[in-house]
Design a protein around this motif. Structure first.
Motif, PDB file in Angstrom:
ATOM      1  N   ASP A  29      14.568 -42.484   1.032  1.00  0.00           N
ATOM      2  CA  ASP A  29      15.948 -42.952   1.061  1.00  0.00           C
ATOM      3  C   ASP A  29      16.751 -42.007   1.963  1.00  0.00           C
ATOM      4  O   ASP A  29      16.804 -40.799   1.699  1.00  0.00           O
ATOM      5  N   PRO A  30      17.389 -42.509   3.047  1.00  0.00           N
ATOM      6  CA  PRO A  30      18.112 -41.620   3.971  1.00  0.00           C
ATOM      7  C   PRO A  30      19.365 -40.990   3.365  1.00  0.00           C
ATOM      8  O   PRO A  30      19.888 -40.020   3.919  1.00  0.00           O
ATOM      9  N   SER A  31      19.823 -41.532   2.235  1.00  0.00           N
ATOM     10  CA  SER A  31      21.046 -41.016   1.630  1.00  0.00           C
ATOM     11  C   SER A  31      20.774 -40.007   0.509  1.00  0.00           C
ATOM     12  O   SER A  31      21.701 -39.520  -0.124  1.00  0.00           O
ATOM     13  N   SER A  32      19.488 -39.722   0.259  1.00  0.00           N
ATOM     14  CA  SER A  32      19.150 -38.773  -0.803  1.00  0.00           C
ATOM     15  C   SER A  32      17.788 -38.159  -0.494  1.00  0.00           C
ATOM     16  O   SER A  32      17.215 -38.402   0.568  1.00  0.00           O
ATOM     17  N   LYS A  33      17.263 -37.403  -1.425  1.00  0.00           N
ATOM     18  CA  LYS A  33      15.929 -36.815  -1.294  1.00  0.00           C
ATOM     19  C   LYS A  33      14.863 -37.681  -1.951  1.00  0.00           C
ATOM     20  O   LYS A  33      13.675 -37.334  -1.951  1.00  0.00           O
ATOM     21  N   ASN A  34      15.257 -38.815  -2.501  1.00  0.00           N
ATOM     22  CA  ASN A  34      14.316 -39.646  -3.250  1.00  0.00           C
ATOM     23  C   ASN A  34      13.377 -40.407  -2.323  1.00  0.00           C
ATOM     24  O   ASN A  34      13.772 -40.840  -1.234  1.00  0.00           O
ATOM     25  N   CYS A  35      12.133 -40.603  -2.784  1.00  0.00           N
ATOM     26  CA  CYS A  35      11.144 -41.288  -1.955  1.00  0.00           C
ATOM     27  C   CYS A  35      10.088 -41.943  -2.829  1.00  0.00           C
ATOM     28  O   CYS A  35      10.034 -41.757  -4.050  1.00  0.00           O
ATOM     29  N   ALA A  36       9.228 -42.718  -2.170  1.00  0.00           N
ATOM     30  CA  ALA A  36       8.049 -43.313  -2.804  1.00  0.00           C
ATOM     31  C   ALA A  36       6.854 -43.061  -1.904  1.00  0.00           C
ATOM     32  O   ALA A  36       6.991 -42.875  -0.687  1.00  0.00           O
ATOM     33  N   ILE A  37       5.677 -43.044  -2.502  1.00  0.00           N
ATOM     34  CA  ILE A  37       4.422 -42.968  -1.761  1.00  0.00           C
ATOM     35  C   ILE A  37       3.728 -44.320  -1.898  1.00  0.00           C
ATOM     36  O   ILE A  37       3.600 -44.845  -3.006  1.00  0.00           O
ATOM     37  N   ILE A  38       3.316 -44.883  -0.772  1.00  0.00           N
ATOM     38  CA  ILE A  38       2.679 -46.204  -0.763  1.00  0.00           C
ATOM     39  C   ILE A  38       1.239 -46.088  -0.270  1.00  0.00           C
ATOM     40  O   ILE A  38       0.981 -45.511   0.792  1.00  0.00           O
TER      41      ILE A  38
END
Length: 318
Positions: A29-38
């Motif tokens: 997410d460019p607006s935070s540090k949150n992400c997912a691994i796919i």
């Protein structure tokens, strides 16, 4: 289709494993540090039966270097050509594991093929979240739309995030074509219809693939393309090929393909959300090799296909 509303466009970090020709992604997410691994990959040496985490550790290093927060470890489908590192990564980051809701169809089919026993639950409960068609969920402030895209397997899904779509095994790079559709529960007709869903996204949509095999004449591995490129150049479905043309071609091509070399260990592990089969009395894990079963099913028994259809129809009623 109603997708691509105002949304944040993800930052995508791609990783390619040449041993399995598989691509994994960190989607931020460019607006935070949150992400997912796919579509993560666990190293597995079939000749020695040894497991390592060298490739998955590259993703961990990237997450740590950028101080990211992994919310999800998600799969586009039950992979037949590599083992998933989902449990290893999820434990590392206290993340949730997700997959398409038709995982239960795959579990019913392969649970029987591998004689997994009554303790093996065939309801997808090994995963933290089952994604239904047109579900939505969040990665930080980004909204993710889920599209069921069966054909390669019954449980395949595509994740649409802003200007990007993670399409699993549906389309390959335009010069290599499309995924096979001859696994138990696969369907060339379903694959064609799923591809049309993907190609109905805006033409500028970035498409992130699950595999690349370097078509003849290409020297580099690639795992990103666009809807427009696929429409114009895909050697199997580009240029407006009809469903009839595609299905005839796909079925004929699939007859000539051998089984993936890691299909037997991969399915046993991946249908369990990346976990090994339960330990046996000696405290060790073992994988089974069913003699002739997978080969026989790949020859397309009409009775078996009808059983699959009944399972899928029942799942779609839920």
């Amino acid at each position: 289709m109603g997708f691509m509303k105002k949304n944040l466009n993800p930052e995508v970090f791609g990783f390619f494993d040449e041993c399995t020709n598989a691509a994994s992604y960190i989607v931020k997410d460019p607006s935070s540090k949150n992400c997912a691994i796919i579509d993560s990959v666990l190293d597995f040496d079939v000749s020695s039966g040894s497991i390592k985490t060298i490739f998955a550790d590259k993703l961990i290093k990237k997450v740590s270097e950028n101080e990211l927060v992994v919310e999800w470890v998600i799969e586009t489908h039950v992979h037949a050509d590599h083992l998933s590192a989902a449990p290893y990564l999820a434990k590392q980051f206290s993340a949730k594991i997700g997959i398409g809701s038709n995982i239960s169809v795959v579990q019913e089919v392969f649970g029987k093929i591998f004689n997994a026993g009554t303790e093996f639950q065939m309801d997808g409960s090994q995963f933290d979240r089952l994604f239904y068609d047109r579900d939505q969920f969040q990665i930080g402030n980004m909204s993710v739309d889920v599209i069921h895209t069966p054909g390669h397997t019954p449980a395949c899904v595509t994740y649409v995030i802003g200007n990007s779509a993670f399409i699993g095994d549906t389309l390959f790079m335009p010069d290599f074509g499309t995924a096979r559709a001859d696994f138990p529960g696969g369907s060339a007709d379903d694959l064609y219809n799923s591809i049309q869903k993907i190609l109905s996204l805006p033409e500028e949509t970035r498409l992130f693939l699950c595999h690349d095999y370097k078509a003849p004449g290409r020297n580099d591995f690639c795992w990103e393309t666009t809807v427009l490129e696929q429409k114009q150049k895909n050697v199997h479905v580009g240029g407006g090929k009809s469903q009839k043309e595609f299905v005839e071609f796909r079925k004929e091509r699939d007859k000539k393909l051998g089984m993936p070399k890691l299909i037997i260990p991969s399915i046993q592990v991946n249908m369990r959300a990346g976990n090994l089969p339960p330990k046996e009395e000696d405290g060790e894990h073992y994988l089974k090799i069913p003699i002739n079963k997978i080969y026989q099913l790949s020859k397309v028994d009409p009775w078996f296909l009808n059983q699959i259809k009944e399972i899928v129809d029942e799942e779609n009623k839920i």
